[in-house]
Design an enzyme around this catalytic site. Structure first.
Site, short mmCIF file in Angstrom:
data_model
loop_
_atom_site.label_atom_id
_atom_site.label_comp_id
_atom_site.label_asym_id
_atom_site.label_seq_id
_atom_site.Cartn_x
_atom_site.Cartn_y
_atom_site.Cartn_z
N HIS A 193 0.79 -1.23 0.00
CA HIS A 193 0.00 0.00 0.00
C HIS A 193 0.82 1.28 0.00
O HIS A 193 0.26 2.36 -0.13
CB HIS A 193 -0.94 0.03 1.21
CG HIS A 193 -0.26 0.48 2.47
ND1 HIS A 193 0.48 -0.36 3.24
CD2 HIS A 193 -0.18 1.71 3.05
CE1 HIS A 193 0.97 0.32 4.26
NE2 HIS A 193 0.60 1.57 4.16
C1 UD1 Z 1 -1.59 5.99 5.58
C2 UD1 Z 1 -0.30 6.55 6.18
C3 UD1 Z 1 0.73 5.45 6.28
C4 UD1 Z 1 0.16 4.22 6.97
C5 UD1 Z 1 -1.12 3.79 6.27
C6 UD1 Z 1 -1.74 2.54 6.88
C7 UD1 Z 1 0.15 8.93 5.62
C8 UD1 Z 1 0.91 9.85 4.75
N1 UD1 Z 1 0.24 7.62 5.30
O1 UD1 Z 1 -1.35 5.62 4.25
O2 UD1 Z 1 1.84 5.92 7.00
O3 UD1 Z 1 1.10 3.15 6.92
O4 UD1 Z 1 -2.03 4.88 6.32
O5 UD1 Z 1 -2.90 2.12 6.24
O6 UD1 Z 1 -0.51 9.39 6.55
N2 UD1 Z 1 -8.54 5.35 1.32
C9 UD1 Z 1 -9.81 4.82 1.36
N3 UD1 Z 1 -10.38 4.56 2.56
C10 UD1 Z 1 -9.75 4.79 3.73
C11 UD1 Z 1 -8.46 5.37 3.71
C12 UD1 Z 1 -7.86 5.62 2.51
O7 UD1 Z 1 -10.40 4.56 0.34
O8 UD1 Z 1 -10.33 4.52 4.81
C13 UD1 Z 1 -7.89 5.60 0.02
C14 UD1 Z 1 -8.13 6.98 -0.52
O9 UD1 Z 1 -8.22 6.85 -1.90
C15 UD1 Z 1 -6.87 7.72 -0.17
C16 UD1 Z 1 -5.82 6.64 -0.27
O10 UD1 Z 1 -6.52 5.45 0.15
O11 UD1 Z 1 -6.61 8.80 -1.01
C17 UD1 Z 1 -4.64 6.86 0.60
O12 UD1 Z 1 -5.02 7.07 1.95
P1 UD1 Z 1 -4.10 7.96 2.90
O13 UD1 Z 1 -4.78 8.13 4.18
O14 UD1 Z 1 -3.59 9.13 2.18
O15 UD1 Z 1 -2.80 7.08 3.07
P2 UD1 Z 1 -2.59 5.54 3.25
O16 UD1 Z 1 -2.05 4.98 2.00
O17 UD1 Z 1 -3.75 4.87 3.86
#
Ligand code: UD1
Length: 362
Positions: free
Chosen positions: A207
């Protein structure tokens, strides 16, 4: 003492579980603020219910966005919350955008900040997590380091005076849940369709932005997993699903079987049921280590360098560089026999954290 914990993403909920339990055993007041960075039930709600964490006292509902938008919205939303609570400590966890926003908001309001999991470094300036953890360490008042290595990094950056070795709270929760799974007291994990839990399988997650956001890299990693001679259970984070769809990359096929993320106990059970782990997650590398499974990490570096000793964990930045045989040999290597000691502490880190916070409260 009153402590406000700020959490928002899945790995923080895992760390919050032992901390909330340790506070519950004391007279201290513990307030939980969920930023809402993770909002899918699979990444958030199941961790509260599954790990017995009290419901958040405040939910900010921030959701997704670019780093600036996500961090900025959280920062703005936290001001009134922290102004109303005026805690003795604001406690932030790990390396996410929620962590950085929580630390910044507290510092600007002259509230003492403690950083749990301080001192981790990848030395990779491309990673959003590295920006977040370095900036948080440098603005926090108290640095709760999980390992000796983290203490050394903090000392090298002139932060030794604020650093205390607390141990790793993920050991607390991992070992507790491992014992429940072994005692048959946890539900069986829902593995992806096509995975036979009684036959050998590898457990995989993917991820990190550096692996998912470049289409060529993502395609290479997915193809490498699909060509393995052992079935691979890929527990797909929403980010992976979103990027694969965007880039037109098909997840699945060959040995690769794709399923939903698991709740924590399911994850521990799935690791215990596997012959090995392939991942880019920090937490999962360490869980594999604690649960005696060999891990292959799809990154050029790791923050958890202790897992590399005696080949428990192997770094593979690019599977194609190993050739097919080298790649297969790496991921299917048996668990080493070497004794690992306890570089991450003895499973009582959360109690240490609460005690250290009370000792250092102004
Ligand atoms: C985040 C953390 C990372 C952690 C990870 C665990 C940051 C920069 N990154 O990464 O350190 O290891 O969480 O999971 O804070 N999305 C959904 N549903 C959700 C959450 C996210 O659909 O509940 C999708 C969205 O499209 C979003 C993308 O995932 O834009 C990325 O989510 P984001 O919170 O930016 O970072 P993670 O990759 O989850």
């Amino acid at each position: 003492m009153k402590v406000v914990s700020i959490v928002g993403a899945r790995p923080q909920l895992v760390k919050l579980a032992p901390i909330a339990a340790a506070f519950a055993a004391t007279e201290h007041e513990h307030v939980i603020v969920h930023t809402g960075q993770h909002y899918d039930a699979d990444l958030s709600d199941v961790f509260f219910s599954g790990l017995g964490i009290p419901d958040p006292d405040v939910h900010l509902g921030i959701g997704s966005g670019s780093h600036g938008v996500q961090t900025g919205k959280t920062l703005a939303a936290l001001d009134p919350v922290l102004a109303a609570e005026r805690p003795d400590w604001v406690l932030v966890y790990g390396d996410t955008n929620s962590t950085l926003a929580g630390a910044l908001s507290a510092v600007k309001m002259h509230l003492p900040v403690a950083h749990l999991e301080a001192g981790l470094r990848s030395f990779n300036r491309q990673m959003p997590e590295e920006h977040n953890r370095v900036l948080t360490d440098h603005c926090a008042d108290l640095l709760l380091a999980p390992t000796e290595e983290a203490m050394r990094h903090l000392a090298n950056e002139g932060l030794a005076k604020r650093a205390v070795l607390a141990g790793d709270v993920m050991v607390d929760v991992c070992l507790r849940v491992r014992d429940l799974v072994r005692a048959g007291e946890a539900p069986r994990p829902e593995l992806p369709e096509g995975i036979d839990p009684s036959a050998p399988y590898l457990l995989a997650t993917l991820h990190r932005a550096e692996n998912t956001d470049d289409p060529r890299r993502l395609a290479t990693l997915v193809a490498a997993l699909a060509e393995l001679p052992v079935p691979v259970a890929l527990l797909a984070h929403p980010r992976l699903l979103a990027r694969a769809e965007e880039h037109g990359i098909k997840l699945g096929g060959g040995s690769l079987h794709v399923g939903r993320p698991l709740p924590y106990a399911g994850m521990v059970a799935a690791v215990l049921g596997s012959v090995g782990v392939v991942t880019d997650s920090g937490g999962l590398q360490k869980e594999a280590y604690l649960l005696d499974r060999p891990c292959t990490t799809l990154r050029p570096e790791t923050e958890w360098v202790e897992t590399l000793a005696d080949d428990w964990n192997r770094l593979v930045p690019d599977p194609s560089a190993l050739g097919r045989d080298g790649w297969v040999e790496t991921v299917t290597r048996p668990a080493p026999r070497a004794d690992r000691g306890t570089p991450y502490g003895d499973g009582r880190a959360a109690e240490n954290v609460v005690r250290i916070l009370a000792e250092h409260a102004r």
